[in-house]
Motif scaffolding. Structure first.
Motif, PDB file in Angstrom:
ATOM      1  N   ASN A  25     -14.774  -9.479  10.190  1.00  0.00           N
ATOM      2  CA  ASN A  25     -16.236  -9.516  10.013  1.00  0.00           C
ATOM      3  C   ASN A  25     -16.626  -9.838   8.577  1.00  0.00           C
TER       4      ASN A  25
ATOM      5  N   SER B 230     -21.672 -12.067   6.351  1.00  0.00           N
ATOM      6  CA  SER B 230     -22.967 -11.549   6.772  1.00  0.00           C
ATOM      7  C   SER B 230     -24.023 -12.608   6.488  1.00  0.00           C
TER       8      SER B 230
ATOM      9  N   GLN C 194     -16.852  -4.251   3.411  1.00  0.00           N
ATOM     10  CA  GLN C 194     -17.883  -4.939   4.198  1.00  0.00           C
ATOM     11  C   GLN C 194     -19.132  -5.141   3.370  1.00  0.00           C
TER      12      GLN C 194
ATOM     13  N   HIS D 204     -23.191  -6.233   4.330  1.00  0.00           N
ATOM     14  CA  HIS D 204     -24.032  -6.441   5.510  1.00  0.00           C
ATOM     15  C   HIS D 204     -25.497  -6.177   5.176  1.00  0.00           C
ATOM     16  N   TRP D 205     -26.379  -7.028   5.722  1.00  0.00           N
ATOM     17  CA  TRP D 205     -27.815  -6.790   5.623  1.00  0.00           C
ATOM     18  C   TRP D 205     -28.269  -5.970   6.822  1.00  0.00           C
ATOM     19  N   CYS D 206     -28.917  -4.847   6.567  1.00  0.00           N
ATOM     20  CA  CYS D 206     -29.476  -3.992   7.607  1.00  0.00           C
ATOM     21  C   CYS D 206     -30.981  -4.209   7.654  1.00  0.00           C
TER      22      CYS D 206
ATOM     23  N   HIS E  50     -23.862  -0.915  11.109  1.00  0.00           N
ATOM     24  CA  HIS E  50     -24.896  -1.931  11.373  1.00  0.00           C
ATOM     25  C   HIS E  50     -25.896  -1.231  12.276  1.00  0.00           C
TER      26      HIS E  50
ATOM     27  N   ASP F   3     -20.423 -11.930  17.259  1.00  0.00           N
ATOM     28  CA  ASP F   3     -21.824 -11.903  16.870  1.00  0.00           C
ATOM     29  C   ASP F   3     -22.662 -12.265  18.081  1.00  0.00           C
TER      30      ASP F   3
ATOM     31  N   ARG G 240     -20.714 -15.881  12.001  1.00  0.00           N
ATOM     32  CA  ARG G 240     -22.015 -15.326  12.353  1.00  0.00           C
ATOM     33  C   ARG G 240     -22.963 -16.446  12.771  1.00  0.00           C
TER      34      ARG G 240
END
Length: 298
Positions: free
Chosen positions: A19, A22, A74, A76-78, A122, A223, A273
């Motif tokens: 993963n 992002s 990792q 990642h955008w939340c 996530h 994804d 993604r």
């Protein structure tokens, strides 16, 4: 069908992490943000629709306790109802930033005696992460069946419902194979495994609906394009596949149709993604690859 678009150069190559990509689309500014992990740092890249890189930024893992250098696991955008946060997880803790990475808004350090790594999450919700947690996927707020699913290195899946406290709805036994990536779609759990299998389960009961021999090697990323029910799977076998999910009106079971397969030659894919909610474009990273590969539908 998809075609190769202009790739985005990276200042550092992508690490061999599941993963490891992002993506955040910002329609109001006509931009797409990309995040890739490389060792103790995460590289953020903003690009215009035609693939022209506009800005790059590097974020580093905070030291915290311990003597060895921290490694990011990792980025990642939340997307929350009221704001977007950029989250970095590492062996030393969790860092949260404004969406562009300019300002750190929260830092949670692990104790020096805690040897378990922090893996990706996530979710719209605040979580306490259990030990040895691998991926976590959150459903949309309109999904009334389940809110979140977690997986571990044995392949065990846990399906949760949110509320004042998180409630465990069901457990889906593993197969002794790690599950690096999971997704939720309209009450269906999509899980990608280290043996190349993609399995689709009913979230409320754990019933297996579909099993796909999707890849020849370990799956590294799943994804979902929620607007159209497209599922993307990527693996170490150099292939990225796109599947169309649908619900049978007669049985209520989830059905799958293969839509597209893309080979990235001589590349150990480690992240993939969709770049938009409709699934009309996607991006791919590979181990030791100093660029982000982009594909769009024709």
């Amino acid at each position: 069908m998809f075609r190769r678009e202009r790739s985005l150069p990276l200042r550092g190559s992508a690490a061999a992490l599941c993963n490891n990509l992002s993506v955040l689309q910002v329609p109001a500014r006509n931009l797409t943000h990309f995040g890739v992990v490389h060792g103790p740092s995460a590289q953020l890249l903003s690009a215009a629709p035609e693939g022209v890189p506009l800005a790059q930024r590097k974020l580093h893992a905070k030291e915290g306790a311990g003597v060895s250098p921290p490694l990011i696991t990792q980025v990642h955008w939340c997307v929350l109802p009221f704001r977007v946060l950029l989250v970095l997880t590492s062996h030393r803790g969790i860092q949260m930033y404004e969406s562009d990475g300019s300002v750190m808004v929260y830092w949670h350090a692990l104790d020096s005696g805690d040897a378990s790594p922090v893996f990706p999450f996530h979710s719209q919700y605040r979580l306490c992460l259990p030990e040895e947690l691998l991926p976590v996927a959150a459903s949309s707020v309109w999904d009334c069946v389940a809110d979140m699913v977690t997986a571990d290195d044995s392949g065990l899946l846990c399906v949760w419902r949110s509320g004042p406290e998180f409630k465990l709805m069901t457990q889906i036994p593993g197969f002794g194979v790690p599950c690096p990536s999971v997704q939720l779609w309209h009450g269906t759990v999509a899980a990608g495994y280290g043996d190349g299998q993609v399995r689709l389960y009913e979230a409320s009961t754990g019933t297996l609906h579909v099993q796909i021999s999707a890849h020849a090697r370990a799956i590294c990323a799943l994804d979902l394009a929620p607007e159209v029910g497209k599922l993307l799977s990527a693996a170490e076998d150099t292939f990225v596949h796109i599947w169309k999910l649908s619900r049978s009106p007669e049985s209520g079971h989830t059905e799958v149709e293969h839509c597209h397969g893309e080979c990235v030659p001589d590349t150990q894919v480690c992240g993939a993604r969709f770049c938009d909610p409709s699934g009309s474009s996607f991006a791919v990273t590979g181990y030791d690859l100093a660029e982000i590969l982009r594909f769009s539908s024709v």
